[in-house]
Every structure is written in structure tokens, then in C-alpha cells.
Design a protein around this motif. Sequence first.
Motif, short mmCIF file in Angstrom:
data_model
loop_
_atom_site.label_atom_id
_atom_site.label_comp_id
_atom_site.label_asym_id
_atom_site.label_seq_id
_atom_site.Cartn_x
_atom_site.Cartn_y
_atom_site.Cartn_z
N VAL A 53 0.84 -1.21 0.00
CA VAL A 53 0.00 0.00 0.00
C VAL A 53 0.87 1.25 0.00
CG1 VAL A 53 -1.63 1.36 1.35
CG2 VAL A 53 -2.01 -1.10 1.05
N LEU A 54 1.89 1.26 0.85
CA LEU A 54 2.78 2.42 0.91
C LEU A 54 3.49 2.64 -0.42
CD1 LEU A 54 4.40 2.01 4.45
CD2 LEU A 54 2.71 3.71 3.73
N PHE A 55 3.94 1.54 -1.04
CA PHE A 55 4.66 1.66 -2.32
C PHE A 55 3.73 2.19 -3.41
CE2 PHE A 55 6.00 -0.19 -6.42
CZ PHE A 55 7.25 0.39 -6.52
N VAL A 56 2.51 1.66 -3.48
CA VAL A 56 1.57 2.10 -4.52
C VAL A 56 1.15 3.55 -4.31
CG1 VAL A 56 -0.72 1.72 -5.53
CG2 VAL A 56 0.74 -0.24 -4.95
N VAL A 57 0.99 3.95 -3.04
CA VAL A 57 0.65 5.36 -2.74
C VAL A 57 1.75 6.28 -3.26
CG1 VAL A 57 0.42 7.06 -0.88
CG2 VAL A 57 -0.86 4.90 -0.79
N LEU A 58 3.00 5.88 -3.06
CA LEU A 58 4.13 6.70 -3.52
C LEU A 58 4.30 6.64 -5.03
CD1 LEU A 58 6.75 5.84 -0.74
CD2 LEU A 58 5.49 7.99 -1.01
N LYS A 59 3.99 5.47 -5.61
CA LYS A 59 4.20 5.27 -7.05
C LYS A 59 3.08 5.87 -7.88
CE LYS A 59 4.67 1.58 -10.54
NZ LYS A 59 5.84 2.15 -11.23
N ASN A 60 1.85 5.46 -7.60
CA ASN A 60 0.71 5.90 -8.41
C ASN A 60 -0.58 5.51 -7.70
OD1 ASN A 60 -1.17 6.58 -10.30
ND2 ASN A 60 -0.44 5.19 -11.89
N THR A 61 -1.24 6.47 -7.06
CA THR A 61 -2.45 6.17 -6.30
C THR A 61 -3.59 5.69 -7.20
OG1 THR A 61 -3.09 8.52 -6.44
CG2 THR A 61 -1.95 7.80 -4.44
N GLU A 62 -3.48 5.93 -8.51
CA GLU A 62 -4.52 5.46 -9.43
C GLU A 62 -4.62 3.94 -9.40
OE1 GLU A 62 -6.69 7.21 -11.50
OE2 GLU A 62 -6.04 8.89 -10.24
N TYR A 182 -6.76 -5.17 -14.30
CA TYR A 182 -5.92 -4.42 -13.36
C TYR A 182 -4.43 -4.73 -13.50
CZ TYR A 182 -10.37 -3.37 -11.11
OH TYR A 182 -11.66 -2.94 -10.86
N HIS A 183 -3.63 -3.76 -13.07
CA HIS A 183 -2.17 -3.90 -13.07
C HIS A 183 -1.76 -4.95 -12.03
CE1 HIS A 183 2.04 -2.74 -12.30
NE2 HIS A 183 2.02 -2.19 -13.51
N PRO A 184 -0.66 -5.69 -12.26
CA PRO A 184 -0.20 -6.67 -11.27
C PRO A 184 -0.04 -6.10 -9.87
CG PRO A 184 0.96 -7.01 -13.32
CD PRO A 184 0.12 -5.77 -13.51
N LEU A 185 0.41 -4.85 -9.75
CA LEU A 185 0.56 -4.24 -8.42
C LEU A 185 -0.79 -4.08 -7.72
CD1 LEU A 185 3.27 -1.41 -8.63
CD2 LEU A 185 3.19 -3.33 -7.01
N THR A 186 -1.81 -3.72 -8.48
CA THR A 186 -3.15 -3.61 -7.91
C THR A 186 -3.63 -4.96 -7.42
OG1 THR A 186 -3.67 -1.80 -9.44
CG2 THR A 186 -5.53 -2.90 -8.37
N VAL A 187 -3.38 -6.00 -8.22
CA VAL A 187 -3.84 -7.35 -7.88
C VAL A 187 -3.20 -7.83 -6.59
CG1 VAL A 187 -3.88 -9.77 -8.60
CG2 VAL A 187 -4.33 -7.95 -10.27
N ILE A 188 -1.87 -7.73 -6.49
CA ILE A 188 -1.23 -8.27 -5.28
C ILE A 188 -1.48 -7.40 -4.06
CG2 ILE A 188 0.55 -9.50 -6.58
CD1 ILE A 188 2.54 -7.32 -5.68
#
Length: 298
Positions: A53-62, A182-188
Motif C-alpha cells: 500500500v505504501l509503495f503504490v501510494v508513492l508510485k501511483n495512487t490510481e 488491473y495492473h499486477p501491483l493492484t492485484v497483489i
Amino acid sequence: MSDSKHRLAYIYVFLGAALWGIIGLFIEELSQAGFSAFQIVTLRVVSASVMLVLFVVLKNTELLKIDLKDSMSFIGTGIFSIVFFNWAYFTAIEEVSLSVAVLLLYTGPAFVVILSRFFFKEPMTSRKVGALVLTLLGCVLVVKVFPIGIEHVSWYGISVGLGSGFGYALYSIFGKHALKKYHPLTVITYTFVFASAVMLPVSGIAISTSDLQSTHVWMNILGLGFFPTALAYYLYTMGLSMVESGRASIAATVEPLVATLLGVFVFNDVLTAFQVVGMLLVLAAVVLVQFKNADTLK
């Protein structure tokens, strides 16, 4: 798909499976620190979900935006797969030997191939079936079910063990469906968020402040959450997005090979001739399943 992308997909799967194979390093340390098996699983999924969650928030909240109607896919990967297969796997270990439980867990690729045939219309090829047979035989030898054998088998343990393989397979099925949108990051990320939501209240985890005051414990919790969990699932899911789910799951059976080699080089386990043969069979299956052009079984 180009040959280079095809090869890249298997590299992702191999790397992800190899990282799954080193999980024993962290489990051993946390077990010695006094954590139970289910507490370790909870620490694994929660730490991974926080990192992701922290990584995705920093990378792309979309990447955190999903339709509520698609939540079933993440309930599938997180609860039906991660939570259920861990419960079934640890229950099987209690009912039968560890080696038999591991073998039953690795019936997963067979379930993936069968389910993918029905849900995704993936072809049932002669090479794929051959790879499944080699995988099963190889795992039997690697985890030393043969030549030791099985005595006084608990049929409940066998049933739950097969359930762990089925649950293990569901990640590839629900994950493949989610990857269509969905993107793999969203899935995991949502996989581990949903898994954490269930594991925290049902695991009975109770960690005293003193348990978390050790830097060594924190390093192992963070290592467990990152290497064989967040990073491993990301790499596997990236590969899964590029190739058939059946082929990806068969290729991922390099995990017990890595775990066995880890036991040899780190924990001083003795590698038997049967295990060497088993490893070669699994590697042969991995090579066989990579061929794209195979005759479909009628």
C-alpha cells in the motif's frame, strides 16, 4: 507474443518461485523467536500489505482504484487462496508428515491446468500433461515421499492437503481474471489487504511489546513480508499476466527445488540421489512446458 516477452514471462515466474523457496529462512528465525505458524502467516500477509500500500501510494495512487464489483477477484486471491491454502497446509502438516503436506500442496498446478481449461479455454496439450506428470513424480522424490513411503495415512489429512493444493491454485485462476482489468501491483496489493483483513481477527495473534523490541525480529518480519511475499508475488503475477496460468503454475514448481537446496547449503541437510533425480524431473517439466506449440489433446 514475441519470443523475448515469452522468455521474460518465465524469468519472472522463476524468480518469484525462487523467492518463495527461501521463505524457510525467515520462518525458522521467527519460530525460534516464539511465534506460532499462524502468527507467522499473519505477520507475512500484514507486513506485505503495508509495504505494498505504501509503495503504490508513492508510485501511483490510481493503481488503488477498483470497482467494488471486482472485489470478488481479490476475495478469491486473498481469502479463498492465501488464507484458505495456508490454513489447509498447516492443518495437513499436523495430520500427515511435512513431506506429504508439501507434495499435496504441489497438486496445485494440476488444479490450475484443469480449471484454466474450463474458465479461460486454455488448451490441454500433450506437453502440458507430460509436464504435470514429471512435476508430480519429481516432487514425490524431492520431498522424500518415496522411497520412504506413507504409513497410517490420515484421510482427513490427505483431503485437507489436497484442499491446500486447490487453494494454492486459486491464486492463478482469480489472479488471471483480475489481470484482464488491473495492473499486477493492484492485484497483489488487494490480495494481501483482503488476506490481512481476515487473518488478523482469526489468527489469534497476540504479540507482546517485548516480542517486537528485537531488531532481529523486525528484520525477519520485514524480510518475510518483502522477499518471499510482496516481491515474489509481484514477479509471479507479472509472469502470469504474460503466459497461460497453467504453464506459469507448472514453471513455479522450481520452488521446492530452491527450498531443498537451501536446506542443503544453509541447514546442512543431506541431498539424496532420489532428490537429485526428482529435481531433474521438475526441471525437465519446466523446460517442457515452455514450448508454445504443442498438440492439443482432443
